[in-house]
Design an enzyme around this catalytic site. Structure first.
Site, PDB file in Angstrom:
ATOM      1  N   TYR A 210       0.845  -1.209   0.000  1.00 14.96           N
ATOM      2  CA  TYR A 210       0.000   0.000   0.000  1.00 14.96           C
ATOM      3  C   TYR A 210       0.882   1.261   0.000  1.00 14.96           C
ATOM      4  O   TYR A 210       0.665   2.189  -0.787  1.00 14.96           O
ATOM      5  CB  TYR A 210      -0.924  -0.021   1.214  1.00 14.96           C
TER       6      TYR A 210
HETATM    7  N1  LIG Z   1     -10.059   4.962   4.495  1.00 14.59           N
HETATM    8  C1  LIG Z   1      -8.866   5.405   4.831  1.00 14.59           C
HETATM    9  O1  LIG Z   1      -8.431   5.312   6.002  1.00 14.59           O
HETATM   10  C2  LIG Z   1      -7.991   6.074   3.796  1.00 14.59           C
HETATM   11  C3  LIG Z   1      -6.891   6.818   4.247  1.00 14.59           C
HETATM   12  C4  LIG Z   1      -6.079   7.420   3.299  1.00 14.59           C
HETATM   13  C5  LIG Z   1      -6.368   7.301   1.943  1.00 14.59           C
HETATM   14  N2  LIG Z   1      -7.439   6.569   1.565  1.00 14.59           N
HETATM   15  C6  LIG Z   1      -7.677   6.428   0.134  1.00 14.59           C
HETATM   16  O2  LIG Z   1      -8.933   6.994  -0.186  1.00 14.59           O
HETATM   17  C7  LIG Z   1      -9.497   6.317  -1.303  1.00 14.59           C
HETATM   18  C8  LIG Z   1     -10.929   5.912  -1.007  1.00 14.59           C
HETATM   19  O3  LIG Z   1     -10.917   5.075   0.111  1.00 14.59           O
HETATM   20  P1  LIG Z   1     -12.219   4.739   0.979  1.00 14.59           P
HETATM   21  O4  LIG Z   1     -11.786   4.799   2.389  1.00 14.59           O
HETATM   22  O5  LIG Z   1     -13.358   5.538   0.532  1.00 14.59           O
HETATM   23  O6  LIG Z   1     -12.379   3.193   0.619  1.00 14.59           O
HETATM   24  P2  LIG Z   1     -13.597   2.393  -0.012  1.00 14.59           P
HETATM   25  O7  LIG Z   1     -13.178   0.954   0.027  1.00 14.59           O
HETATM   26  O8  LIG Z   1     -14.855   2.767   0.657  1.00 14.59           O
HETATM   27  O9  LIG Z   1     -13.637   2.917  -1.505  1.00 14.59           O
HETATM   28  C9  LIG Z   1     -12.804   2.447  -2.520  1.00 14.59           C
HETATM   29  C10 LIG Z   1     -13.644   2.199  -3.757  1.00 14.59           C
HETATM   30  O10 LIG Z   1     -12.772   1.809  -4.810  1.00 14.59           O
HETATM   31  C11 LIG Z   1     -13.435   0.812  -5.542  1.00 14.59           C
HETATM   32  N3  LIG Z   1     -12.482   0.015  -6.304  1.00 14.59           N
HETATM   33  C12 LIG Z   1     -11.615  -0.919  -5.847  1.00 14.59           C
HETATM   34  N4  LIG Z   1     -10.946  -1.461  -6.867  1.00 14.59           N
HETATM   35  C13 LIG Z   1     -11.380  -0.873  -8.000  1.00 14.59           C
HETATM   36  C14 LIG Z   1     -11.063  -1.002  -9.373  1.00 14.59           C
HETATM   37  N5  LIG Z   1     -10.169  -1.898  -9.795  1.00 14.59           N
HETATM   38  N6  LIG Z   1     -11.718  -0.237 -10.265  1.00 14.59           N
HETATM   39  C15 LIG Z   1     -12.653   0.659  -9.871  1.00 14.59           C
HETATM   40  N7  LIG Z   1     -12.999   0.822  -8.577  1.00 14.59           N
HETATM   41  C16 LIG Z   1     -12.369   0.075  -7.650  1.00 14.59           C
HETATM   42  C17 LIG Z   1     -14.143  -0.033  -4.472  1.00 14.59           C
HETATM   43  O11 LIG Z   1     -15.169  -0.850  -5.035  1.00 14.59           O
HETATM   44  C18 LIG Z   1     -14.666   1.061  -3.568  1.00 14.59           C
HETATM   45  O12 LIG Z   1     -15.950   1.478  -3.943  1.00 14.59           O
HETATM   46  C19 LIG Z   1      -8.566   5.142  -1.595  1.00 14.59           C
HETATM   47  O13 LIG Z   1      -7.701   5.478  -2.646  1.00 14.59           O
HETATM   48  C20 LIG Z   1      -7.780   4.998  -0.329  1.00 14.59           C
HETATM   49  O14 LIG Z   1      -6.522   4.402  -0.535  1.00 14.59           O
HETATM   50  C21 LIG Z   1      -8.271   5.967   2.443  1.00 14.59           C
END
Ligand SMILES: NC(=O)c1ccc[n+]([C@@H]2O[C@H](COP(=O)([O-])OP(=O)(O)OC[C@H]3O[C@@H](n4cnc5c(N)ncnc54)[C@H](O)[C@@H]3O)[C@@H](O)[C@H]2O)c1
Length: 326
Positions: A210
């Site tokens: 990651y």
């Molecule tokens: N949640 C956290 O703590 C956090 C912290 C820092 C950064 N982020 C980043 O924020 C972003 C959103 O995260 P989130 O917390 O909303 O997670 P989430 O899992 O709710 O959302 C991620 C979405 O991406 C979609 N996805 C996964 N693989 C895919 C693909 N191959 N093609 C298209 N869509 C795909 C999933 O179906 C999901 O709807 C991510 O990039 C994550 O790395 C999250």
């Protein structure tokens, strides 16, 4: 002598006396304090979303991974501001639910969604074509948000899982950006948003794949920004680097000092991201205190940084990680 001249003369007298009494050192101290206060008020205004904001009315905003978490919340927030929304995700059911919700709330043709795997360039190409056809408008703001996490230590991870993380979290940004950037540059209008992570600046035990992917995303954004600067392009970039957010993606991950490093709420993170886009901010580290970790890493020997990260429990934050349960 008019009023303005009187004020200027009084000001001049004041600084003359101040200089005679305190010397160059005193003047320098006041200048540093003044600049510090100016910077502080700018930061306060920025973090509260009080800077000048651009309008997104009728702008075509394309969000990857919009079926859940902050992708879905951003779609709702931008639709509320009058934007035309396109959502792509691998989760078709979730995607359709968000699109139906947006169209019910903000008007029939507000949102369009189509299934897409962002790690497949052809899937991205087809999805963008469908979205542009639906809204009859090129993409104005691209938000690369789709992401996955395995939460596995290096030796426990699998080849397929490592490749998946890299392909979705990093390589996919090339596929989406390459589809829209040419038009944005030609139209002298556009904005590319990278949802990276603080894991793009800081390494964490149990997050090697990651972190590698998010360091890649941060690097991608920075390179893109410099490419655009070199041509004096009007196209904007924003890189978002949050700590844990309570969307479910990082369920089980913990903060040893939640008062210092709070797990962010989805609502707060979304509002901050939306404001950052509207205010054309280049890089957002949230919470702001994490800038300190980056500063220590840049300025001090590695052992100081390593000990500090262990003291603050950053390296153990993934020990009870479960991840999304559904
Ligand atoms: N949640 C956290 O703590 C956090 C912290 C820092 C950064 N982020 C980043 O924020 C972003 C959103 O995260 P989130 O917390 O909303 O997670 P989430 O899992 O709710 O959302 C991620 C979405 O991406 C979609 N996805 C996964 N693989 C895919 C693909 N191959 N093609 C298209 N869509 C795909 C999933 O179906 C999901 O709807 C991510 O990039 C994550 O790395 C999250």
């Amino acid at each position: 002598m008019n009023k303005l001249q009187q004020i200027l003369t009084r000001g001049q007298d004041f600084w003359q006396k101040f200089y005679e009494k305190k010397g160059k050192k005193g003047v320098a101290q006041v200048a540093v304090l003044g600049l510090g206060l100016l910077y502080l008020q700018y930061q306060v205004r920025k973090y509260n979303g009080w800077l000048k904001k651009k309008s997104v009315v009728n702008e075509h905003i394309f969000i990857t991974g919009g079926a859940s978490g902050i992708g879905r919340s951003m779609a709702i927030s931008f639709a509320k501001l009058g934007a035309k929304i396109s959502i792509v995700d691998v989760n078709e059911q979730g995607l359709n639910k968000v699109v139906d919700q947006l169209n019910a709330l903000y008007g029939e043709k507000t949102a369009f969604g189509t299934q897409c795997d962002v790690s497949d360039p052809q899937s991205v190409k087809n999805a963008i074509k469908r979205c542009v056809e639906f809204h009859q408008k090129k993409i104005d703001i691209l938000i690369n948000n789709a992401g996955v996490v395995s939460g596995k230590q290096i030796l426990q991870n699998t080849d397929a899982s490592i490749a998946r993380t890299m392909n979705i979290n990093t390589t996919a940004h090339h596929w989406t950006v390459r589809e829209v950037l040419g038009d944005m540059i030609a139209n002298r209008h556009g904005h590319i948003v990278t949802i990276a992570s603080i894991a793009g600046w800081v390494g964490v035990r149990g997050l090697a794949d990651y972190c590698a992917s998010k360091f890649g995303a941060v690097g991608f954004d920075e390179s893109l920004r410099f490419e655009l600067r070199a041509t004096k392009s009007n196209v904007k970039t924003t890189c978002i680097c949050p700590y844990f957010i309570n969307t479910g993606m990082f369920d089980g991950a913990k903060s040893k000092f939640p008062l210092l490093f709070p797990i962010l709420s989805e609502k707060y993170a979304t509002q901050r991201i939306v404001n950052a886009v509207l205010q054309d901010e280049a890089v957002v580290i949230m919470p702001i205190i994490l800038n300190f970790a980056i500063m220590v890493k840049a300025l001090f020997p590695t052992f100081v940084y390593d000990n500090m990260m262990e003291l603050f429990g950053v390296s153990e934050s993934m020990d009870d990680f479960k991840g999304r349960q559904q």
